[in-house]
Design an enzyme around this catalytic site. Structure first.
Site, mmCIF file in Angstrom:
data_model
loop_
_atom_site.group_PDB
_atom_site.id
_atom_site.type_symbol
_atom_site.label_atom_id
_atom_site.label_comp_id
_atom_site.label_asym_id
_atom_site.label_seq_id
_atom_site.Cartn_x
_atom_site.Cartn_y
_atom_site.Cartn_z
ATOM 1 N N ASP A 199 0.843 -1.188 0.000
ATOM 2 C CA ASP A 199 0.000 0.000 0.000
ATOM 3 C C ASP A 199 0.883 1.245 0.000
ATOM 4 O OD1 ASP A 199 -1.918 1.942 0.445
ATOM 5 O OD2 ASP A 199 -2.311 1.367 2.527
ATOM 6 N N ASP B 204 0.652 5.162 -0.152
ATOM 7 C CA ASP B 204 -0.313 6.244 -0.029
ATOM 8 C C ASP B 204 0.411 7.577 -0.214
ATOM 9 O OD1 ASP B 204 -2.313 7.998 0.758
ATOM 10 O OD2 ASP B 204 -3.102 6.585 2.248
ATOM 11 N N ASP C 90 3.027 1.190 3.493
ATOM 12 C CA ASP C 90 2.436 1.026 4.823
ATOM 13 C C ASP C 90 2.635 -0.435 5.243
ATOM 14 O OD1 ASP C 90 0.923 0.674 7.076
ATOM 15 O OD2 ASP C 90 -0.842 1.715 6.300
#
Ligand SMILES: [Zn+2]
Length: 312
Positions: free
Chosen positions: A95, A97, A262
């Site tokens: 992930d 972001d 993450d």
């Protein structure tokens, strides 16, 4: 783009007029029965969890009736997803972001994204994708625009049962110092590539060092990068920079690189992840499966129609 929150009316318009069953990715539909679904109905969190759907038509009916604020599915498969019983493996997920990137060249405040940092997130995704394919032999890898960044989701059957995922995370982000920095390929090559990616974007504000040291490192930036690319072991031999500073500098970049992804999402197989085709209502963008990452532009392909029709 102002990335404003979607209203209840806009969510209804989206699910009634724009959302299509065919936009739910094939890798979700093929084992839909084994996934847990979770819904946030009002922007206050995923309070409606442990739902299961036997097929995509039933899921479609649910969406059209409820036009939820946000929709997630589990990265894991279960024989009884409603109880999360009998775990049958999990996708390997990364992930990235844009709002959480520590080093970015834009002026975004913490928690915000813009075109520039979304592009920088995409550059990170491209590097990690290449490592997953070339070094780890991943074959079934899907890319998703999450609404504020990107997800890489691998569903190769050899990957699904893996329980320890933190080493893969260190590998693809280049966040652990290799014993030998200048091996031609394998991990040291990943480390150098990720090092350059981060260092190239760093400016004065990203260094916790004294002004003299920071200035030296920044004025030598191009030199350091080209030496690294050319396998020069003395790439950090700079006047006024001692061994301790060299070590602190490498550690700084490793620490930044460990935050590119993450880690909790990769390591925790109980996670739920935003479902491609659904709306990220907080920023009024679509979460979409990406067919061609090189040409993908979130501001063209992930903006719902209702945003173009807004009057204010
Ligand atoms: Zn930004």
């Amino acid at each position: 783009m102002d990335f404003k929150e979607a209203s209840l009316r806009e969510r209804r318009i989206y699910y009634h007029e724009e959302w299509k069953e065919k936009d739910v990715p094939e890798f979700i539909i093929e084992r839909i029965k084994e996934r847990e679904f979770a819904f946030d109905h009002d922007g206050n969190g995923y309070n409606d969890r442990y739902k299961g759907f036997d097929n995509v038509n039933l899921f479609s009916d649910f969406l059209i009736k409820n036009f939820p604020y946000a929709v997630c599915t589990s990265v894991s498969y279960y024989s009884k997803p409603k109880n999360r019983e009998d775990w049958k493996g999990a996708e390997l997920v990364f992930d990235i972001d844009a709002k959480d990137l520590i080093v970015k060249t834009c002026e975004c405040k913490a928690g915000y994204v813009c075109e520039k940092c979304l592009f920088e997130a995409k550059e990170i995704v491209l590097q990690i994708r290449d490592t997953l394919i070339s070094d780890l032999g991943i074959k079934r890898l899907f890319l998703v625009y999450s609404g504020r960044g990107y997800h890489l989701r691998a569903v190769d059957k050899e990957i699904l049962p893996l329980e320890r995922r933190s080493e893969i995370l260190e590998y693809v982000t280049g966040s652990k110092r290799p014993k030998e920095l200048f091996l031609f390929n394998s991990y040291p090559a990943v480390y150098r590539k990720m090092f350059i990616l981060t260092f190239a974007k760093m400016t004065e504000k990203d260094f916790p060092f004294t002004k003299n040291i920071t200035d030296s490192l920044l004025s030598e930036k191009e030199n350091i990068i080209s030496k690294l690319k050319a396998y020069h072991v003395d790439f950090l031999t700079i006047k006024g920079i001692g061994d301790k500073t060299k070590n602190d500098f490498l550690s700084l970049i490793e620490q930044i690189n460990s935050s590119l992804v993450d880690g909790k999402v990769t390591v925790d197989v109980k996670r739920i992840l935003r479902l491609p085709s659904t709306l990220h209502s907080k920023v009024s963008m679509k979460c979409v499966e990406i067919k061609n990452i090189e040409t993908f532009d979130p501001l063209k392909q992930a903006v719902p129609q209702f945003v173009h029709e807004r009057k204010d």
